[in-house]
Design an enzyme around this catalytic site. Structure first.
Site, PDB file in Angstrom:
ATOM      1  N   PHE A  14       0.811  -1.129  -0.084  1.00 32.95           N
ATOM      2  CA  PHE A  14       0.053  -0.239  -0.036  1.00 32.95           C
ATOM      3  C   PHE A  14       1.044   1.164  -0.161  1.00 32.95           C
ATOM      4  O   PHE A  14       0.570   2.112  -0.694  1.00 32.95           O
ATOM      5  CB  PHE A  14      -0.890   0.217   1.290  1.00 32.95           C
ATOM      6  N   LYS A  97      -4.539   3.187   9.397  1.00 35.38           N
ATOM      7  CA  LYS A  97      -5.861   2.705  10.339  1.00 35.38           C
ATOM      8  C   LYS A  97      -5.872   1.305  10.235  1.00 35.38           C
ATOM      9  O   LYS A  97      -5.512   0.611   9.483  1.00 35.38           O
ATOM     10  CB  LYS A  97      -7.043   3.577   9.607  1.00 35.38           C
ATOM     11  N   ASP A 178     -10.339  -3.227   9.395  1.00 40.59           N
ATOM     12  CA  ASP A 178      -9.665  -2.949   8.093  1.00 40.59           C
ATOM     13  C   ASP A 178     -10.663  -2.253   7.524  1.00 40.59           C
ATOM     14  O   ASP A 178     -10.210  -0.885   7.144  1.00 40.59           O
ATOM     15  CB  ASP A 178      -9.636  -4.207   7.326  1.00 40.59           C
TER      16      ASP A 178
END
Length: 329
Positions: A14, A97, A178
């Site tokens: 990511f 997060k 998630d």
């Protein structure tokens, strides 16, 4: 500090595909350092940032005096540990997060943030997207009257990848940590409301939730409304948020992965009036997030998502987990 030198802890996919590129492209930011032992992964970052400095471990990057801020894209269970270490090393911190797995951990982060005077926050990028800013403005203006109900859906299917950290309990996996952070936190942010009662149904596989259906009573500045949310890692891809008010509804398309899942749009439908659609095809929420972070630490400019905001979402997650009604199999 005119330019913020950023270090990235770990060569996560990511980070490589989204956040490191956003840092590299953002005004007032420099992708300065990366911590990884994997030369192949380092080369993938150097492909778009040739001057990138490579550290062989996380502690070495945190000890680098030229690093001003750290971005942490590590697995969920490592977020608190390395956020604390980064603050102790004198760095500002942007952590993916969910920044923590329970409320008490966020209280610890808040205390260290306050004692160091540094900035630390969760990488909650959607509040930097004009789609969500527009939706919040419309709700605050009363464009559809008082909100009576809201619902959110966020799903994808990763059953074919059992080794994925989202499918592993030891790395803080599950649909709720998630993507529940988006389904719950976005509605909280847009309405200013907090849950006062919650019920949930949750399916699990191998110790992680793969489906969660939540029904909540929310209390906000404009009163109480009902809220329904669905998250899943075992359903076809879907993203949508709807706010229904006394005089119409507001619907957000691609509210979480704008530009990847689809075009970000805000639809406003009101009886007796033409349907109104606003589109945001070129918005760059990750770059916006980096630039807003830089303005905050350089100039004290307002920043739309704090550790306290993240704490509110985690408190809602705790309520969801505590209110589970078993499925009848």
């Amino acid at each position: 500090m005119n330019t913020v030198n950023w270090g990235v802890l770990g060569a996560a996919k990511f980070a490589r595909e989204h956040m490191a590129r956003a840092i590299h492209e953002a005004e007032g930011a420099r992708l300065f350092a990366l911590a990884t032992r994997d030369d192949t992964k380092a080369d993938a970052f150097r492909a778009f940032s040739p001057d990138l400095k490579i550290h062989r471990d996380y502690d070495a990057l945190l000890a680098d005096p030229d690093v001003d801020a750290v971005y942490i894209p590590l697995p969920n269970h490592l977020h608190v540990e390395w956020t604390l270490k980064a603050l102790e090393a004198g760095k500002h911190v942007l952590t993916e997060k969910p920044i923590a797995m329970e409320v008490a951990e966020i209280d610890t982060l808040i205390a260290l943030r306050d004692s160091t005077g540094l900035f630390a926050t969760e990488a909650y990028m959607i509040v930097h997207h004009p789609q969500w800013r527009r939706a919040r403005d419309l709700l605050e203006e009363g464009a559809i009257g008082r909100v009576l109900h809201a619902d959110a859906a966020f799903s994808y299917d990763n059953r074919a990848d059992p080794g994925n950290i989202r499918n592993r309990p030891e790395t803080g996996g599950g649909s709720i940590p998630d993507i529940g952070v988006y389904a719950y936190g976005s509605v909280r942010w847009a309405t200013g409301a907090e849950p006062v009662a919650v019920r949930s149904r949750i399916r699990r596989e191998n110790g992680v939730d793969t489906f969660a259906q939540v029904l909540a009573d929310m209390e906000g500045p404009a009163g109480r409304f009902t809220y329904s949310a669905m998250t899943s890692m075992r359903l076809p891809a879907r993203q949508e948020v709807v706010f229904q008010g006394e005089r119409g509804l507001i619907r957000l398309t691609a509210p979480f992965n704008a530009g990847l899942f689809g075009e970000a749009q805000v639809h406003m439908l009101r009886p007796g009036k033409p349907d109104h659609v606003e589109r945001f095809p070129g918005a760059r929420q990750y770059r916006n997030q980096v630039e807003a972070f830089g303005r905050h630490i350089r100039e004290g400019a307002p920043y739309p998502w704090s550790l306290e905001d993240a704490r509110g979402t985690q408190a809602m997650i705790d309520m969801v987990l505590a209110s589970e009604i078993p499925f009848l199999e």
